[in-house]
Scaffold this active site. Sequence first.
Site, mmCIF file in Angstrom:
data_model
loop_
_atom_site.group_PDB
_atom_site.id
_atom_site.type_symbol
_atom_site.label_atom_id
_atom_site.label_comp_id
_atom_site.label_asym_id
_atom_site.label_seq_id
_atom_site.Cartn_x
_atom_site.Cartn_y
_atom_site.Cartn_z
ATOM 1 N N ASN A 9 13.952 21.350 27.208
ATOM 2 C CA ASN A 9 13.520 21.012 26.134
ATOM 3 C C ASN A 9 13.279 19.562 25.813
ATOM 4 O OD1 ASN A 9 13.414 20.119 23.217
ATOM 5 N ND2 ASN A 9 14.284 22.065 22.506
ATOM 6 N N ASP A 11 11.903 17.637 23.184
ATOM 7 C CA ASP A 11 11.697 17.291 21.876
ATOM 8 C C ASP A 11 12.323 15.806 21.840
ATOM 9 O OD1 ASP A 11 10.727 19.766 21.220
ATOM 10 O OD2 ASP A 11 12.423 20.437 20.228
ATOM 11 N N ARG A 20 9.940 4.504 16.780
ATOM 12 C CA ARG A 20 9.369 3.105 16.848
ATOM 13 C C ARG A 20 7.876 3.218 16.662
ATOM 14 N NH1 ARG A 20 11.719 -1.231 19.843
ATOM 15 N NH2 ARG A 20 9.725 -2.176 19.970
ATOM 16 N N HIS A 45 9.310 22.263 20.259
ATOM 17 C CA HIS A 45 9.557 22.791 18.962
ATOM 18 C C HIS A 45 8.548 22.037 17.896
ATOM 19 C CE1 HIS A 45 12.534 23.856 15.468
ATOM 20 N NE2 HIS A 45 11.200 24.153 15.028
ATOM 21 N N HIS A 52 9.300 15.363 15.557
ATOM 22 C CA HIS A 52 9.205 14.709 17.126
ATOM 23 C C HIS A 52 8.039 15.345 17.625
ATOM 24 C CE1 HIS A 52 11.157 18.880 17.327
ATOM 25 N NE2 HIS A 52 12.582 18.545 16.962
ATOM 26 N N THR A 102 19.273 19.701 13.194
ATOM 27 C CA THR A 102 18.719 20.615 14.403
ATOM 28 C C THR A 102 18.950 22.013 13.830
ATOM 29 O OG1 THR A 102 19.240 21.188 16.801
ATOM 30 C CG2 THR A 102 21.213 20.508 15.391
ATOM 31 N N GLU A 153 17.119 35.002 21.918
ATOM 32 C CA GLU A 153 17.704 33.709 22.557
ATOM 33 C C GLU A 153 19.049 33.760 21.675
ATOM 34 O OE1 GLU A 153 15.745 30.213 23.636
ATOM 35 O OE2 GLU A 153 17.434 29.075 23.220
ATOM 36 N N HIS A 194 21.036 26.133 22.957
ATOM 37 C CA HIS A 194 21.578 25.265 21.731
ATOM 38 C C HIS A 194 23.115 24.683 22.067
ATOM 39 C CE1 HIS A 194 20.570 23.520 17.858
ATOM 40 N NE2 HIS A 194 21.846 23.322 17.729
ATOM 41 N N GLY A 195 22.923 23.078 22.229
ATOM 42 C CA GLY A 195 24.281 22.603 22.553
ATOM 43 C C GLY A 195 24.845 22.751 24.058
ATOM 44 N N GLY A 216 18.308 21.047 26.292
ATOM 45 C CA GLY A 216 17.379 19.766 25.559
ATOM 46 C C GLY A 216 18.423 18.432 25.450
ATOM 47 N N HIS A 217 19.010 18.401 24.232
ATOM 48 C CA HIS A 217 19.735 17.324 23.796
ATOM 49 C C HIS A 217 20.708 16.626 25.046
ATOM 50 C CE1 HIS A 217 21.503 14.561 21.030
ATOM 51 N NE2 HIS A 217 22.683 14.633 21.410
HETATM 52 N N1 PXP Z 1 16.988 26.802 21.886
HETATM 53 C C1 PXP Z 1 16.523 26.827 20.903
HETATM 54 C C2 PXP Z 1 15.952 27.944 20.195
HETATM 55 C C3 PXP Z 1 16.470 25.460 20.082
HETATM 56 O O1 PXP Z 1 16.024 25.392 18.903
HETATM 57 C C4 PXP Z 1 16.981 24.424 20.619
HETATM 58 C C5 PXP Z 1 17.324 23.141 19.820
HETATM 59 O O2 PXP Z 1 15.854 22.638 19.391
HETATM 60 C C6 PXP Z 1 17.602 24.431 21.784
HETATM 61 C C7 PXP Z 1 17.316 25.748 22.639
HETATM 62 C C8 PXP Z 1 18.085 23.538 22.718
HETATM 63 O O3 PXP Z 1 19.345 22.886 22.181
HETATM 64 P P1 PXP Z 1 19.855 21.563 22.685
HETATM 65 O O4 PXP Z 1 18.780 20.478 22.361
HETATM 66 O O5 PXP Z 1 21.165 21.675 21.581
HETATM 67 O O6 PXP Z 1 20.100 21.698 23.748
#
Ligand code: PXP
Length: 240
Positions: A9, A11, A20, A45, A52, A102, A153, A194-195, A216-217
Site C-alpha cells: 500500500n 498511500d 508540501r 485508497h 492522499h 486511518t 480482507e 492493517h497495522g 502500507g504504513h
Molecule cells: N488493508 C486495508 C483494507 C486498508 O484500509 C489499509 C489501510 O489503508 C491497509 C490494508 C494497510 O494498513 P497499514 O497502512 O496499517 O499497513
Amino acid sequence: MNKIRLGVNIDHVATVRNARGETYPSPLKAAILAEKHGADSITIHLREDRRHINDDDLKSIRSRLKVPLNLEIAATNEMLRIALKHKPPFICIVPEKRKEITTEGGLNLNYKKFFLKNIIKKLKKSNLRVSLFVEPKNSDILEAKNLNADCVEIHTGKFCNLVNLNGNYKNELIKIKKAVNLGNKIGLEVHAGHGLTYKSASILSKVKGISEFNIGHFLIGESIFYGLRDCIKQFKKIIK
Ligand code: PXP
C-alpha cells in the site's frame, strides 16, 4: 500450495507529497519500484476527500502497472463509477469516515445491505475481484459470502496493536484463525491487512489459509531507513 502474495500500500507516499503540495515523492515511482522489487500487487485508497491518492495517481498507476492494482474504495456511487471507468483488477470495499486518521474498523455489512450487494454485483460483472474489509467475526464472514464477494480482507488492527504493545494478543489471534478457517471453508479467499509490522506479519504468516497480506504504513516508514527493496524482500521472506 498457492503462493502467499504481498500487496504494498503506497498511500503514504502520496501523504508525504501532499504535505508540501509538491509533485514529489511520486506514488507512481513508488508503485513501479515496489513492483520491480517483488510486490505482487499495489494497493491505493482513493478517499472521498482525496487526502492522499488522487484521481491522477489512480490513472497513471493503473496505466503503468503490470501487477494487479488493488483499489480500496468506500461503497458510494462516485467510487463505483470511478472503479468501473478504470477497472483495476482488484477492488477492496472499505468503510470510510471523514475524520478518521486511518480505516478504523471493518465494514458494517448490515448497513445499506442492498446497496452494497448491488455495487458488488456491478463490479463483478466487469470481472473485477471484489474483497470486503471486515472484522474477524464469523457473522461478517458469512455475510460477505451472502453478498457474493470473492474475498474478505480481515482487519488486523486490534491484533497488531496488542502485538506492538506487548499485550496479550491470544484472543484476537484465535478470532482471526476462526475467521480465516470459516472463510476458506465457505469458498472465500482470505486476506489480512492493517497495522502489520514484521513481528505481527510473522505471527500471522503461521495461520494457514491467508492468501494475501496488504501492508502500507510500517513498510513505507521502514523504507525511509532501509529502502523499499529491502523492506519488501523482508516482508516477502516473512509471509512466504
Ligand atoms: N488493508 C486495508 C483494507 C486498508 O484500509 C489499509 C489501510 O489503508 C491497509 C490494508 C494497510 O494498513 P497499514 O497502512 O496499517 O499497513
